[in-house]
Design a protein around this motif. Sequence first.
Motif, short mmCIF file in Angstrom:
data_model
loop_
_atom_site.label_atom_id
_atom_site.label_comp_id
_atom_site.label_asym_id
_atom_site.label_seq_id
_atom_site.Cartn_x
_atom_site.Cartn_y
_atom_site.Cartn_z
N ARG A 27 43.52 7.82 47.62
CA ARG A 27 42.59 8.25 48.50
C ARG A 27 41.95 9.49 48.40
O ARG A 27 40.85 9.79 49.03
N VAL A 28 42.63 10.43 47.88
CA VAL A 28 42.42 11.86 47.65
C VAL A 28 42.25 12.13 46.21
O VAL A 28 43.17 11.91 45.53
N THR A 29 41.15 12.41 45.86
CA THR A 29 41.00 13.01 44.15
C THR A 29 41.33 14.30 44.06
O THR A 29 40.54 15.10 44.80
N ALA A 30 42.27 14.80 43.31
CA ALA A 30 42.28 16.20 43.03
C ALA A 30 41.13 16.92 42.49
O ALA A 30 40.65 16.28 41.32
N GLY A 31 40.42 17.86 42.91
CA GLY A 31 39.20 18.44 42.52
C GLY A 31 39.52 19.35 41.18
O GLY A 31 39.26 20.68 41.32
N ARG A 38 34.36 22.16 44.91
CA ARG A 38 34.54 23.41 45.66
C ARG A 38 35.21 23.21 46.99
O ARG A 38 35.94 24.45 47.58
N GLN A 39 35.60 22.16 47.61
CA GLN A 39 36.12 22.09 48.82
C GLN A 39 37.65 22.33 48.84
O GLN A 39 38.35 22.61 49.73
N TRP A 40 38.08 22.59 47.55
CA TRP A 40 39.62 22.82 47.24
C TRP A 40 39.80 24.18 47.34
O TRP A 40 40.98 24.45 47.14
N GLY A 41 38.79 25.09 47.49
CA GLY A 41 39.05 26.49 48.04
C GLY A 41 38.96 27.10 46.41
O GLY A 41 38.22 26.87 45.79
N PRO A 42 39.47 28.32 46.81
CA PRO A 42 39.19 29.35 45.59
C PRO A 42 39.71 29.04 44.40
O PRO A 42 40.50 28.03 44.22
N THR A 43 39.18 29.36 43.34
CA THR A 43 39.28 28.83 41.79
C THR A 43 39.49 29.90 40.91
O THR A 43 39.13 31.32 41.06
N VAL A 44 39.97 29.49 39.83
CA VAL A 44 39.87 30.44 38.42
C VAL A 44 39.63 29.85 37.40
O VAL A 44 39.27 28.41 37.45
N GLY A 45 39.21 30.45 36.32
CA GLY A 45 38.74 29.76 35.19
C GLY A 45 39.62 28.61 34.53
O GLY A 45 41.00 28.82 34.82
N ASN A 46 39.28 27.64 33.86
CA ASN A 46 40.26 26.51 33.47
C ASN A 46 41.18 27.05 32.64
O ASN A 46 42.49 26.80 32.74
N ARG A 47 40.71 27.92 31.54
CA ARG A 47 41.92 28.35 30.71
C ARG A 47 42.89 29.24 31.46
O ARG A 47 44.22 28.93 31.04
N THR A 48 42.53 29.99 32.30
CA THR A 48 43.79 30.83 32.94
C THR A 48 44.42 29.74 33.97
O THR A 48 45.63 29.89 34.00
N GLY A 49 43.80 28.79 34.47
CA GLY A 49 44.47 27.93 35.44
C GLY A 49 45.38 27.00 34.72
O GLY A 49 46.64 26.75 35.16
N LEU A 106 42.94 27.03 42.86
CA LEU A 106 44.24 27.74 42.97
C LEU A 106 45.36 26.62 43.63
O LEU A 106 46.52 26.84 43.39
N ALA A 107 44.65 25.92 44.49
CA ALA A 107 45.68 24.98 45.37
C ALA A 107 46.18 23.90 44.36
O ALA A 107 47.40 23.87 44.32
#
Length: 256
Positions: A27-31, A38-49, A106-107
């Motif tokens: 029911r919920v797809t990880a973003g 973008r609704q999942w909040g603050p982000t970092v680059g994929n490599r760092t993540g 980040l979430a």
Amino acid sequence: MFEPTFYYTVTISMIVLAMIVFVVLHRVTAGYGMMYNRQWGPTVGNRTGWVLMEAPAFAAMLLLWLLSPRAAQPALVVMASLFEIHYFQRSFIFPLLIRGKSRMPLAIIAAGIIFNVINAYMIGGWLFHTSPADAYPAEWLESPKFIAGTLIFLAGMAVNLRSDSIIRNLRKPGDTRHYIPRGGMYRYVTSANYLGELMEWTGFAILTWSLGGVAFAIWTFANLAPRARSIHRRYLSEFGDEYASLNRKYILPFIY
């Protein structure tokens, strides 16, 4: 922390939680990745993540290994090494190969860190601290369980690496469009990379013959199968009959 009652309580609780997560993720797809939102909040680059999310599993297993009086037992060394090889690749090699400038919330990273550390505890805690001292003699490396599980694990790693390579080379530099991955196990499933990872941890559950290994395999399916389904639907919406005609399953060839 490694007392059997506590260990089994954590591990069984994780199996139950995996079943709940499996339902929720339908029911919920990880973003992140192709499903970035973008609704999942603050982000970092994929490599760092990816480094932040995967490296804790490598570090936690290494710590459990080094702090154990069983650290030099041959069977445990081999089994832990297989785990560490996977996570070294996912933590320090895979991120360097990522192309493009995608972002990861980040979430998602925080949830991944918790998940990976607990899984390292379930496996490393069992191997090096909770299992009976004589559970894995050197002869374990010659057992049918270990041999069969290792072959499945290595086959899964090969499928995972090959599938990641196919995806990575779908685009030319600067291209942001989506393409249908072809070749390898993509002949049979939408998410061949996830199939490879599921094979790895199914094999690992067999070669360790442990509840922690089973819990990890269940979690892998619970986490990746719904995502494979979401990606499948995304391809159908983008490519229509061209994709539908391929008759691919989500993650398990001919089954699901």
